[in-house]
Design a protein around this motif. Structure first.
Motif, PDB file in Angstrom:
ATOM      1  N   LEU A  27       0.827  -1.212   0.000  1.00 39.98           N
ATOM      2  CA  LEU A  27       0.000   0.000   0.000  1.00 39.98           C
ATOM      3  C   LEU A  27       0.859   1.259   0.000  1.00 39.98           C
ATOM      4  O   LEU A  27       0.488   2.268  -0.595  1.00 39.98           O
ATOM      5  CB  LEU A  27      -0.942   0.020   1.202  1.00 39.98           C
ATOM      6  CG  LEU A  27      -2.170  -0.873   1.125  1.00 39.98           C
ATOM      7  CD1 LEU A  27      -2.962  -0.794   2.427  1.00 39.98           C
ATOM      8  CD2 LEU A  27      -3.045  -0.506  -0.057  1.00 39.98           C
ATOM      9  N   SER A  28       2.017   1.180   0.656  1.00 32.91           N
ATOM     10  CA  SER A  28       2.888   2.356   0.710  1.00 32.91           C
ATOM     11  C   SER A  28       3.461   2.702  -0.661  1.00 32.91           C
ATOM     12  O   SER A  28       3.922   3.823  -0.881  1.00 32.91           O
ATOM     13  CB  SER A  28       4.022   2.134   1.716  1.00 32.91           C
ATOM     14  OG  SER A  28       5.013   1.264   1.188  1.00 32.91           O
ATOM     15  N   LEU A  29       3.425   1.756  -1.597  1.00 32.23           N
ATOM     16  CA  LEU A  29       3.913   2.010  -2.949  1.00 32.23           C
ATOM     17  C   LEU A  29       2.842   2.589  -3.852  1.00 32.23           C
ATOM     18  O   LEU A  29       3.134   3.076  -4.945  1.00 32.23           O
ATOM     19  CB  LEU A  29       4.443   0.703  -3.566  1.00 32.23           C
ATOM     20  CG  LEU A  29       5.620   0.061  -2.839  1.00 32.23           C
ATOM     21  CD1 LEU A  29       5.946  -1.292  -3.473  1.00 32.23           C
ATOM     22  CD2 LEU A  29       6.830   0.968  -2.832  1.00 32.23           C
ATOM     23  N   GLU A  30       1.606   2.509  -3.414  1.00 32.13           N
ATOM     24  CA  GLU A  30       0.486   3.010  -4.196  1.00 32.13           C
ATOM     25  C   GLU A  30       0.418   4.529  -4.108  1.00 32.13           C
ATOM     26  O   GLU A  30       0.758   5.109  -3.082  1.00 32.13           O
ATOM     27  CB  GLU A  30      -0.838   2.429  -3.673  1.00 32.13           C
ATOM     28  CG  GLU A  30      -0.969   0.944  -3.832  1.00 32.13           C
ATOM     29  CD  GLU A  30      -1.275   0.533  -5.261  1.00 32.13           C
ATOM     30  OE1 GLU A  30      -1.776   1.362  -6.046  1.00 32.13           O
ATOM     31  OE2 GLU A  30      -1.004  -0.624  -5.583  1.00 32.13           O
ATOM     32  N   SER A  33      -4.602   6.258  -1.585  1.00 30.11           N
ATOM     33  CA  SER A  33      -4.725   5.847  -0.190  1.00 30.11           C
ATOM     34  C   SER A  33      -5.531   4.558  -0.104  1.00 30.11           C
ATOM     35  O   SER A  33      -6.211   4.163  -1.062  1.00 30.11           O
ATOM     36  CB  SER A  33      -5.416   6.944   0.631  1.00 30.11           C
ATOM     37  OG  SER A  33      -6.790   7.004   0.269  1.00 30.11           O
ATOM     38  N   ALA A  34      -5.486   3.918   1.041  1.00 29.30           N
ATOM     39  CA  ALA A  34      -6.260   2.694   1.254  1.00 29.30           C
ATOM     40  C   ALA A  34      -7.751   2.971   1.056  1.00 29.30           C
ATOM     41  O   ALA A  34      -8.475   2.145   0.494  1.00 29.30           O
ATOM     42  CB  ALA A  34      -5.989   2.130   2.644  1.00 29.30           C
ATOM     43  N   ASP A  35      -8.221   4.132   1.505  1.00 29.39           N
ATOM     44  CA  ASP A  35      -9.636   4.490   1.323  1.00 29.39           C
ATOM     45  C   ASP A  35      -9.985   4.661  -0.149  1.00 29.39           C
ATOM     46  O   ASP A  35     -11.056   4.244  -0.594  1.00 29.39           O
ATOM     47  CB  ASP A  35      -9.979   5.773   2.080  1.00 29.39           C
ATOM     48  CG  ASP A  35     -10.024   5.574   3.585  1.00 29.39           C
ATOM     49  OD1 ASP A  35     -10.193   4.417   4.031  1.00 29.39           O
ATOM     50  OD2 ASP A  35      -9.901   6.572   4.305  1.00 29.39           O
ATOM     51  N   GLU A  36      -9.079   5.260  -0.917  1.00 28.89           N
ATOM     52  CA  GLU A  36      -9.320   5.441  -2.348  1.00 28.89           C
ATOM     53  C   GLU A  36      -9.353   4.094  -3.066  1.00 28.89           C
ATOM     54  O   GLU A  36     -10.174   3.874  -3.960  1.00 28.89           O
ATOM     55  CB  GLU A  36      -8.251   6.334  -2.967  1.00 28.89           C
ATOM     56  CG  GLU A  36      -8.338   7.787  -2.540  1.00 28.89           C
ATOM     57  CD  GLU A  36      -7.136   8.606  -2.949  1.00 28.89           C
ATOM     58  OE1 GLU A  36      -7.352   9.776  -3.327  1.00 28.89           O
ATOM     59  OE2 GLU A  36      -5.993   8.101  -2.899  1.00 28.89           O
ATOM     60  N   ILE A  37      -8.471   3.193  -2.671  1.00 24.75           N
ATOM     61  CA  ILE A  37      -8.447   1.855  -3.265  1.00 24.75           C
ATOM     62  C   ILE A  37      -9.731   1.110  -2.915  1.00 24.75           C
ATOM     63  O   ILE A  37     -10.348   0.482  -3.781  1.00 24.75           O
ATOM     64  CB  ILE A  37      -7.194   1.084  -2.807  1.00 24.75           C
ATOM     65  CG1 ILE A  37      -5.943   1.754  -3.388  1.00 24.75           C
ATOM     66  CG2 ILE A  37      -7.274  -0.384  -3.224  1.00 24.75           C
ATOM     67  CD1 ILE A  37      -4.644   1.251  -2.800  1.00 24.75           C
ATOM     68  N   ALA A  38     -10.159   1.198  -1.662  1.00 23.89           N
ATOM     69  CA  ALA A  38     -11.399   0.544  -1.245  1.00 23.89           C
ATOM     70  C   ALA A  38     -12.585   1.098  -2.026  1.00 23.89           C
ATOM     71  O   ALA A  38     -13.469   0.347  -2.452  1.00 23.89           O
ATOM     72  CB  ALA A  38     -11.614   0.718   0.259  1.00 23.89           C
ATOM     73  N   GLN A  39     -12.619   2.395  -2.236  1.00 28.48           N
ATOM     74  CA  GLN A  39     -13.699   3.016  -3.005  1.00 28.48           C
ATOM     75  C   GLN A  39     -13.678   2.532  -4.451  1.00 28.48           C
ATOM     76  O   GLN A  39     -14.723   2.272  -5.044  1.00 28.48           O
ATOM     77  CB  GLN A  39     -13.609   4.545  -2.954  1.00 28.48           C
ATOM     78  CG  GLN A  39     -14.695   5.251  -3.736  1.00 28.48           C
ATOM     79  CD  GLN A  39     -16.101   4.872  -3.306  1.00 28.48           C
ATOM     80  OE1 GLN A  39     -16.394   4.803  -2.122  1.00 28.48           O
ATOM     81  NE2 GLN A  39     -16.980   4.615  -4.259  1.00 28.48           N
ATOM     82  N   ALA A  40     -12.486   2.402  -5.014  1.00 26.52           N
ATOM     83  CA  ALA A  40     -12.380   1.911  -6.392  1.00 26.52           C
ATOM     84  C   ALA A  40     -12.912   0.482  -6.498  1.00 26.52           C
ATOM     85  O   ALA A  40     -13.622   0.143  -7.455  1.00 26.52           O
ATOM     86  CB  ALA A  40     -10.929   1.980  -6.865  1.00 26.52           C
TER      87      ALA A  40
END
Length: 74
Positions: A27-30, A33-40
């Motif tokens: 996740l730190s390489l993305e 954010s974790a929230d943005e990924i979850a939303q996607a």
């Protein structure tokens, strides 16, 4: 503490803790954010559900997928 020491210590963690650490490192390489990924992922799941509901795509049972995979691997 240097990277070699961190790696050595991390590799000696229990499997679940290694998995959690690996997830956090990835996740730190993305750039998101974790929230943005979850939303996607939520948006993708919603899109796929709408395709199924509208009849645009057909579903395949897990049993059928398993049968096909086993047939391919024979």
């Amino acid at each position: 503490m240097n990277a070699e020491t961190i790696e050595h210590n991390a590799l000696h963690l229990p499997m679940q803790q290694r998995a959690e650490l690996a997830h956090k490192l990835l996740l730190s390489l993305e750039e998101q954010s974790a929230d943005e990924i979850a939303q996607a992922w939520h948006s993708e799941a919603t899109r796929r559900a709408a395709e199924i509901s509208s009849g645009l795509v057909d579903t395949v049972s897990a049993e059928e997928v398993s049968r096909l995979v086993h047939a391919l691997l024979r």
